[in-house]
Design an enzyme around this catalytic site. Sequence first.
Site, PDB file in Angstrom:
ATOM      1  NE  ARG A  37      -4.206  -1.812   1.966  1.00  0.00           N
ATOM      2  CZ  ARG A  37      -5.138  -2.087   2.857  1.00  0.00           C
ATOM      3  NH1 ARG A  37      -5.026  -1.604   4.083  1.00  0.00           N
ATOM      4  NH2 ARG A  37      -6.172  -2.836   2.545  1.00  0.00           N
ATOM      5  CE  LYS A 195     -18.750 -17.289   9.757  1.00  0.00           C
ATOM      6  NZ  LYS A 195     -19.077 -16.605  11.031  1.00  0.00           N
ATOM      7  N   GLY A 348      -8.005  -8.369   0.423  1.00  0.00           N
ATOM      8  CA  GLY A 348      -6.765  -8.740   1.100  1.00  0.00           C
ATOM      9  C   GLY A 348      -6.241 -10.116   0.758  1.00  0.00           C
ATOM     10  N   GLY A 371     -12.741  -3.411   1.803  1.00  0.00           N
ATOM     11  CA  GLY A 371     -14.157  -3.094   1.935  1.00  0.00           C
ATOM     12  C   GLY A 371     -14.697  -2.224   0.819  1.00  0.00           C
TER      13      GLY A 371
END
Length: 393
Positions: A37, A195, A348, A371
């Site tokens: 980053r 999930k 990620g 996100g």
Amino acid sequence: MAFKTLDQINLRGQRVFIRCDLNVPLDAAGRVADDTRIRASLPGIQQALQQGARVMVTSHLGRPPEGTLDPRDSLRPVAERLAQLLRTPVPLVNDWLDQPFDVAPGAVVMLENCRANPGEKANSPELARRMAELCDVYVNDAFGTAHRAEATTEALARLAGEACAGPLMASELQALGRALAAPERPMAAIVGGSKVSTKLAILNALAQRVELLIVGGGMANTFLLAAGQPVGKSLCEPSMVDAAREVMATLKTRGARLFLPSDVVVADAVSETALPAIKPVAEVGGSDLILDFGPQSMRRLVDELEACKTIVWNGPLGVFEIEKFSHGTRMLATAIANSKAFSIAGGGDTVAAVNQFDVADRIDYVSTAGGAFLEFLEGKTLPAVRALEDRAR
């Protein structure tokens, strides 16, 4: 999307406040463990320095409580690594809202962790006004935080004298727009993760857009269960079976397809020492854990991807961190890298896989965001982007 970009503004002598996403992992000794980053933020910082701007860079790191700063959340190691990459000093400025500081033309300072300031996460206009007094130009180059309305990402963009997107923010939005707003077809999306419940909105959104949806990771087990297949003691969510069937029905109604494995790699434990076995899905036993796609499934998937012209990838197919369960994700990464399709990868775990399998330079765009990348896939308007668009109007 219409907003000003950094190259549209004369920066010479200007006080330039750059909000980056430098939330990087640190090792046990407090050193930067992965500078991806930081490197991604270099072009915007260098562009401002080359024009003789007085550059201030800030970011969040970790989860500091507002008003205090644990040394473990300090940007000091980030400033040190940035100085090495820029080959110029990058002093760290503490208490930068309360203590006067100076930046020479063509120099850069790091402003300590912005989330330690009371009001940052609440998107305080008063905090943003105080920050706006420090700069002439505000630059948002932190796409990774664009889904959060915070003082340094949203309110400051509205209150600074001038506001624009940095090159990383602009390139992220351009790549994602090309992949999602007007994709070349057929389009495939790979969504992995543990999930279904955490990615149901993304799955529903993509089911309305793609010709081929590939579900991997623990989520694939829930979809296998929804398709009437045995999953043994694998990670899955029986409560999400109906939701998975709705995604399947959406795809079918549109004439699109869901790809699930026909053979899988199983073991009795998620362990380096576990003994893997390859089984047809229908033969998964009650004590088996499904930990990767099998070779027959991967050959079929590689063939499917060859026909696609746009590929979006978020999430691995299996437990790729363990070598014996990494082959599906490795084959996927190689197939995307070899594809002639426009490809974009983000998240990620996906970035970790791209780096692990050394394919980053052969994927058209690798997003550093997590996100924000996922919310863009859902079709949401990101608050930080909306603020820049409003300013451009």
